[in-house]
Design a protein around this motif. Structure first.
Motif, PDB file in Angstrom:
ATOM      1  N   ALA A   1      12.520   2.612  12.967  1.00 28.75           N
ATOM      2  CA  ALA A   1      13.442   1.938  12.052  1.00 28.75           C
ATOM      3  C   ALA A   1      12.723   1.524  10.766  1.00 28.75           C
ATOM      4  N   ILE A   2      11.514   1.008  10.891  1.00 27.89           N
ATOM      5  CA  ILE A   2      10.746   0.631   9.694  1.00 27.89           C
ATOM      6  C   ILE A   2      10.439   1.874   8.867  1.00 27.89           C
ATOM      7  N   TYR A   3      10.002   2.922   9.544  1.00 26.65           N
ATOM      8  CA  TYR A   3       9.666   4.158   8.829  1.00 26.65           C
ATOM      9  C   TYR A   3      10.895   4.742   8.146  1.00 26.65           C
ATOM     10  N   ALA A   4      12.025   4.723   8.833  1.00 28.96           N
ATOM     11  CA  ALA A   4      13.262   5.224   8.231  1.00 28.96           C
ATOM     12  C   ALA A   4      13.617   4.408   6.984  1.00 28.96           C
ATOM     13  N   THR A   5      13.362   3.119   7.035  1.00 30.41           N
ATOM     14  CA  THR A   5      13.602   2.274   5.866  1.00 30.41           C
ATOM     15  C   THR A   5      12.689   2.672   4.712  1.00 30.41           C
ATOM     16  N   MET A   6      11.423   2.920   5.027  1.00 31.44           N
ATOM     17  CA  MET A   6      10.475   3.325   3.984  1.00 31.44           C
ATOM     18  C   MET A   6      10.927   4.628   3.309  1.00 31.44           C
ATOM     19  N   ILE A   7      11.324   5.596   4.114  1.00 35.57           N
ATOM     20  CA  ILE A   7      11.785   6.880   3.569  1.00 35.57           C
ATOM     21  C   ILE A   7      13.093   6.674   2.807  1.00 35.57           C
ATOM     22  N   GLY A   8      13.982   5.885   3.378  1.00 32.63           N
ATOM     23  CA  GLY A   8      15.260   5.629   2.732  1.00 32.63           C
ATOM     24  C   GLY A   8      15.113   4.932   1.391  1.00 32.63           C
ATOM     25  N   LEU A   9      14.171   3.993   1.303  1.00 33.49           N
ATOM     26  CA  LEU A   9      13.942   3.319   0.026  1.00 33.49           C
ATOM     27  C   LEU A   9      13.471   4.304  -1.032  1.00 33.49           C
TER      28      LEU A   9
ATOM     29  N   ASN B   1      12.484   1.675  -9.665  1.00 34.83           N
ATOM     30  CA  ASN B   1      12.130   0.265  -9.674  1.00 34.83           C
ATOM     31  C   ASN B   1      11.302  -0.021  -8.418  1.00 34.83           C
ATOM     32  N   PHE B   2       9.998   0.258  -8.514  1.00 38.38           N
ATOM     33  CA  PHE B   2       9.139   0.147  -7.357  1.00 38.38           C
ATOM     34  C   PHE B   2       8.964  -1.306  -6.903  1.00 38.38           C
ATOM     35  N   ASP B   3       9.071  -2.247  -7.832  1.00 40.24           N
ATOM     36  CA  ASP B   3       8.987  -3.661  -7.446  1.00 40.24           C
ATOM     37  C   ASP B   3      10.169  -4.051  -6.563  1.00 40.24           C
ATOM     38  N   GLN B   4      11.352  -3.556  -6.909  1.00 41.64           N
ATOM     39  CA  GLN B   4      12.545  -3.844  -6.108  1.00 41.64           C
ATOM     40  C   GLN B   4      12.409  -3.208  -4.719  1.00 41.64           C
ATOM     41  N   ASP B   5      11.906  -1.980  -4.660  1.00 41.75           N
ATOM     42  CA  ASP B   5      11.707  -1.308  -3.378  1.00 41.75           C
ATOM     43  C   ASP B   5      10.682  -2.063  -2.534  1.00 41.75           C
ATOM     44  N   ARG B   6       9.594  -2.480  -3.165  1.00 38.02           N
ATOM     45  CA  ARG B   6       8.555  -3.219  -2.447  1.00 38.02           C
ATOM     46  C   ARG B   6       9.103  -4.546  -1.931  1.00 38.02           C
ATOM     47  N   SER B   7       9.937  -5.201  -2.723  1.00 38.56           N
ATOM     48  CA  SER B   7      10.542  -6.470  -2.306  1.00 38.56           C
ATOM     49  C   SER B   7      11.431  -6.283  -1.085  1.00 38.56           C
ATOM     50  N   ALA B   8      12.228  -5.222  -1.076  1.00 39.02           N
ATOM     51  CA  ALA B   8      13.101  -4.955   0.072  1.00 39.02           C
ATOM     52  C   ALA B   8      12.274  -4.688   1.322  1.00 39.02           C
TER      53      ALA B   8
ATOM     54  N   THR C   1       0.813  -1.212   0.000  1.00 41.43           N
ATOM     55  CA  THR C   1       0.000   0.000   0.000  1.00 41.43           C
ATOM     56  C   THR C   1       0.846   1.261   0.000  1.00 41.43           C
ATOM     57  N   GLN C   2       2.166   1.114   0.021  1.00 39.94           N
ATOM     58  CA  GLN C   2       3.026   2.283  -0.091  1.00 39.94           C
ATOM     59  C   GLN C   2       2.778   2.926  -1.439  1.00 39.94           C
ATOM     60  N   GLU C   3       3.020   4.233  -1.508  1.00 45.47           N
ATOM     61  CA  GLU C   3       2.841   4.934  -2.764  1.00 45.47           C
ATOM     62  C   GLU C   3       3.602   4.195  -3.856  1.00 45.47           C
ATOM     63  N   SER C   4       2.963   4.041  -4.966  1.00 44.43           N
ATOM     64  CA  SER C   4       3.560   3.294  -6.064  1.00 44.43           C
ATOM     65  C   SER C   4       3.674   4.161  -7.295  1.00 44.43           C
ATOM     66  N   ALA C   5       4.150   3.574  -8.350  1.00 44.39           N
ATOM     67  CA  ALA C   5       4.346   4.313  -9.593  1.00 44.39           C
ATOM     68  C   ALA C   5       3.041   4.539 -10.342  1.00 44.39           C
ATOM     69  N   SER C   6       1.945   3.964  -9.888  1.00 46.98           N
ATOM     70  CA  SER C   6       0.693   4.120 -10.613  1.00 46.98           C
ATOM     71  C   SER C   6      -0.025   5.389 -10.178  1.00 46.98           C
ATOM     72  N   ALA C   7      -0.640   6.067 -11.122  1.00 45.40           N
ATOM     73  CA  ALA C   7      -1.415   7.261 -10.826  1.00 45.40           C
ATOM     74  C   ALA C   7      -2.640   6.838 -10.034  1.00 45.40           C
ATOM     75  N   PRO C   8      -3.192   7.656  -9.108  1.00 43.89           N
ATOM     76  CA  PRO C   8      -2.701   8.987  -8.770  1.00 43.89           C
ATOM     77  C   PRO C   8      -1.600   8.992  -7.716  1.00 43.89           C
ATOM     78  N   ASN C   9      -1.221   7.826  -7.234  1.00 41.99           N
ATOM     79  CA  ASN C   9      -0.236   7.761  -6.152  1.00 41.99           C
ATOM     80  C   ASN C   9       1.154   8.200  -6.566  1.00 41.99           C
ATOM     81  N   ALA C  10       1.475   8.136  -7.835  1.00 42.17           N
ATOM     82  CA  ALA C  10       2.822   8.500  -8.286  1.00 42.17           C
ATOM     83  C   ALA C  10       3.162   9.929  -7.891  1.00 42.17           C
ATOM     84  N   LEU C  11       2.203  10.819  -8.009  1.00 41.92           N
ATOM     85  CA  LEU C  11       2.451  12.215  -7.648  1.00 41.92           C
ATOM     86  C   LEU C  11       2.845  12.326  -6.184  1.00 41.92           C
ATOM     87  N   PHE C  12       2.138  11.608  -5.305  1.00 44.63           N
ATOM     88  CA  PHE C  12       2.431  11.676  -3.878  1.00 44.63           C
ATOM     89  C   PHE C  12       3.731  10.959  -3.538  1.00 44.63           C
TER      90      PHE C  12
END
Length: 185
Positions: free
Chosen positions: A149-157, A164-171, A89-100
């Protein structure tokens, strides 16, 4: 952005503001430039906002509402499922979430030089950390360092992402699965 024949709404201007902030930085948040970019007059801008400061306030509020109010993922009844659903559910490359998703780092850059942006970002960060802490507490993981720590990882990713949102989601999924395994042991 191309000129449109429809009557612009304040949300149209705010979406343009997020796009402009993301692509050109906070210096792009000027009435004349925004009007030129959307193909409208400055009068249209001032119809919706009393001045640029009012627009910036509305833009920050719009981003804050849009990034902290997420519907509960479907079919996620257990805390472990809710935690793992965060990766999807993290923002992804698909609209409208890509903008955010793209605006996240631009907001962080803006917050380094603008007090109001800094305060908004602090509220957003705290809200997201609190949401994580609540899920983790439901997993009996109450160490206050875990949600940060989880949140920092999300921001860091997001900061490391090359698109490559699939790679980020996998991590992120790997990290969250390890935390769920820790909770279940």
């Amino acid at each position: 952005m191309a000129q449109t024949s429809k009557r612009l709404t304040s949300e149209d201007w705010l979406v343009l503001g997020l796009y402009s902030l993301t692509t050109s930085g906070p210096q792009a948040l000027r009435a004349e430039r925004l009007a030129r970019d959307i193909g409208a007059t400055k009068g249209s801008f001032y119809w919706h906002f009393k001045d640029v400061a009012d627009f910036k306030t509305a833009l920050l509020q719009y981003w804050e509402r849009s990034t902290t109010q997420h519907p509960e993922p479907e079919n996620s009844s257990t805390p472990a499922e809710r935690l793992l659903a965060l990766a999807n559910t993290q923002e992804s490359a698909s609209a409208p979430n890509a903008l955010f998703a793209n605006a996240e780092l631009a907001m962080r850059a803006w917050a380094r030089e603008d007090q109001m942006a800094q305060e908004t970002l602090a509220r957003v960060d705290q809200s997201r950390i609190n949401d994580l802490a609540e899920i983790l507490a439901d997993l009996d993981l109450t160490n206050p360092d875990f949600p940060r720590a989880i949140y920092a990882t999300m921001i860091g990713l997001k900061a490391l992402s090359t698109g490559n949102f699939d790679q980020d989601r996998s991590a992120l999924t790997s990290l969250l699965a390890a935390i769920v395994a820790l909770a279940e042991s």
